[in-house]
Design a protein around this motif. Structure first.
Motif, PDB file in Angstrom:
ATOM      1  N   ASP A 186      22.767  62.168 -26.429  1.00  0.00           N
ATOM      2  CA  ASP A 186      23.263  63.111 -25.486  1.00  0.00           C
ATOM      3  C   ASP A 186      23.737  64.438 -26.377  1.00  0.00           C
ATOM      4  O   ASP A 186      23.716  64.314 -27.618  1.00  0.00           O
ATOM      5  N   LEU A 244      27.621  71.448 -24.006  1.00  0.00           N
ATOM      6  CA  LEU A 244      27.307  71.941 -22.732  1.00  0.00           C
ATOM      7  C   LEU A 244      27.224  73.529 -22.871  1.00  0.00           C
ATOM      8  O   LEU A 244      27.624  74.157 -23.532  1.00  0.00           O
ATOM      9  N   HIS A 266      30.247  74.954 -23.165  1.00  0.00           N
ATOM     10  CA  HIS A 266      30.710  75.055 -24.587  1.00  0.00           C
ATOM     11  C   HIS A 266      30.236  76.177 -25.532  1.00  0.00           C
ATOM     12  O   HIS A 266      30.697  77.142 -26.126  1.00  0.00           O
ATOM     13  N   LEU A 323      32.417  60.666 -25.645  1.00  0.00           N
ATOM     14  CA  LEU A 323      31.185  61.845 -25.506  1.00  0.00           C
ATOM     15  C   LEU A 323      32.168  63.508 -25.512  1.00  0.00           C
ATOM     16  O   LEU A 323      31.943  64.085 -26.205  1.00  0.00           O
ATOM     17  N   MET A 324      33.141  63.231 -24.639  1.00  0.00           N
ATOM     18  CA  MET A 324      34.159  64.412 -24.458  1.00  0.00           C
ATOM     19  C   MET A 324      34.645  64.867 -25.713  1.00  0.00           C
ATOM     20  O   MET A 324      34.520  66.043 -26.052  1.00  0.00           O
ATOM     21  N   GLU A 325      35.276  64.254 -26.395  1.00  0.00           N
ATOM     22  CA  GLU A 325      35.822  64.442 -27.565  1.00  0.00           C
ATOM     23  C   GLU A 325      35.050  64.889 -28.732  1.00  0.00           C
ATOM     24  O   GLU A 325      35.229  65.679 -29.347  1.00  0.00           O
ATOM     25  N   ARG A 374      32.005  66.146 -28.052  1.00  0.00           N
ATOM     26  CA  ARG A 374      31.463  67.607 -27.921  1.00  0.00           C
ATOM     27  C   ARG A 374      32.757  68.545 -28.128  1.00  0.00           C
ATOM     28  O   ARG A 374      32.573  69.764 -28.510  1.00  0.00           O
ATOM     29  N   THR A 375      34.017  68.201 -27.836  1.00  0.00           N
ATOM     30  CA  THR A 375      35.212  69.187 -28.186  1.00  0.00           C
ATOM     31  C   THR A 375      35.140  69.298 -29.712  1.00  0.00           C
ATOM     32  O   THR A 375      35.358  70.435 -30.209  1.00  0.00           O
ATOM     33  N   ARG A 432      41.491  74.090 -20.773  1.00  0.00           N
ATOM     34  CA  ARG A 432      40.932  72.722 -21.174  1.00  0.00           C
ATOM     35  C   ARG A 432      40.035  72.060 -20.321  1.00  0.00           C
ATOM     36  O   ARG A 432      38.930  71.586 -20.573  1.00  0.00           O
ATOM     37  N   GLU A 434      35.776  71.628 -19.891  1.00  0.00           N
ATOM     38  CA  GLU A 434      35.499  70.101 -20.193  1.00  0.00           C
ATOM     39  C   GLU A 434      35.887  69.647 -21.678  1.00  0.00           C
ATOM     40  O   GLU A 434      34.745  69.188 -22.408  1.00  0.00           O
ATOM     41  N   LEU A 435      37.056  69.805 -22.109  1.00  0.00           N
ATOM     42  CA  LEU A 435      37.402  69.672 -23.529  1.00  0.00           C
ATOM     43  C   LEU A 435      38.557  68.976 -23.515  1.00  0.00           C
ATOM     44  O   LEU A 435      38.969  68.759 -22.308  1.00  0.00           O
ATOM     45  N   VAL A 436      38.737  68.202 -24.617  1.00  0.00           N
ATOM     46  CA  VAL A 436      39.996  67.227 -24.640  1.00  0.00           C
ATOM     47  C   VAL A 436      40.845  67.735 -25.712  1.00  0.00           C
ATOM     48  O   VAL A 436      40.159  68.461 -26.860  1.00  0.00           O
TER      49      VAL A 436
END
Length: 216
Positions: A61, A65, A68, A132-134, A136-137, A186, A190-192
């Motif tokens: 992945d 994004l 981002h 994946l979301m974390e 990317r964050t 946030r 699409e961040l966490v």
């Protein structure tokens, strides 16, 4: 030719050659600032090429994004470039070796940012197993932190300028934290909020990038 016409207009209108040195000084200030801002934008392109060649051709992945990249480019390049392009600057201006000078800064800077982002992303995703979301964050955070460090390295040239540049970078870092803290922003990006392990991965990635820059 256009510059010569502009100077002649000023001299003929005012009848005073004293305006010429100020115009030359202003022109050199603009050229110096354009050269420094160009280093940031070229470093961004080198970073993008590094990610495409290292992970974009795999089945992994992608670390970032488009939203981002928009956030990182705004905080670490767009807003600083706006202020730095208008800021006073000192030092000689040399047109010789322009591309070499930009490349000597941009290539190591872009590669260092890529290494930091990639390392933090893979550690968060595959070692810490945080999702994946974390991941990317964390990657976005590292990219912004490294970008702000590059601004400090490029623009903090001593005296009052150091304090102003540090204040600008601190304000932009606070803006990143606000995006992570406020649920609406946030969610839009699409961040966490990173976990403790995520923050450690971000510190690791940032340290790797900064260390690479010190070595080069």
């Amino acid at each position: 030719t256009q510059m010569a016409k502009a100077v002649s207009d000023v001299v003929l209108v005012s009848g005073d050659f004293a305006a010429v040195p100020r115009m030359v000084a202003e022109g050199r200030k603009i050229l110096r600032n354009v050269q420094r801002v160009a280093k940031l934008f070229v470093a961004k392109s080198v970073f993008a090429a590094f990610l495409i060649l290292s992970i974009g051709v795999t089945e992994q992945d992608y670390p970032l994004l488009p939203r981002h990249l928009t956030l990182a480019a705004t905080v670490a390049i767009g807003i600083p470039a706006f202020f730095l392009a208008l800021a006073p600057s000192q030092g000689p201006w040399r047109s010789e070796g322009f591309l070499r000078d930009v490349g000597r800064f941009a290539v190591p800077a872009g590669v260092a940012a890529g290494l930091g982002v990639l390392a933090s992303f893979l550690v968060t995703l595959n070692v810490l197993d945080q999702g994946l979301m974390e991941a990317r964050t964390v990657a976005t955070t590292v990219l912004i932190v490294v970008g702000l460090y590059l601004i400090l390295a490029l623009e903090a040239t001593g005296g009052r300028r150091d304090r102003w540049v540090a204040l600008l970078c601190g304000s932009l870092l606070a803006l990143l934290l606000a995006v992570l803290v406020l649920p609406g922003l946030r969610g839009f990006f699409e961040l966490v909020m990173p976990s403790f392990g995520g923050w450690l991965a971000a510190i690791l990635g940032s340290a790797l990038a900064v260390g690479f820059l010190w070595l080069t």
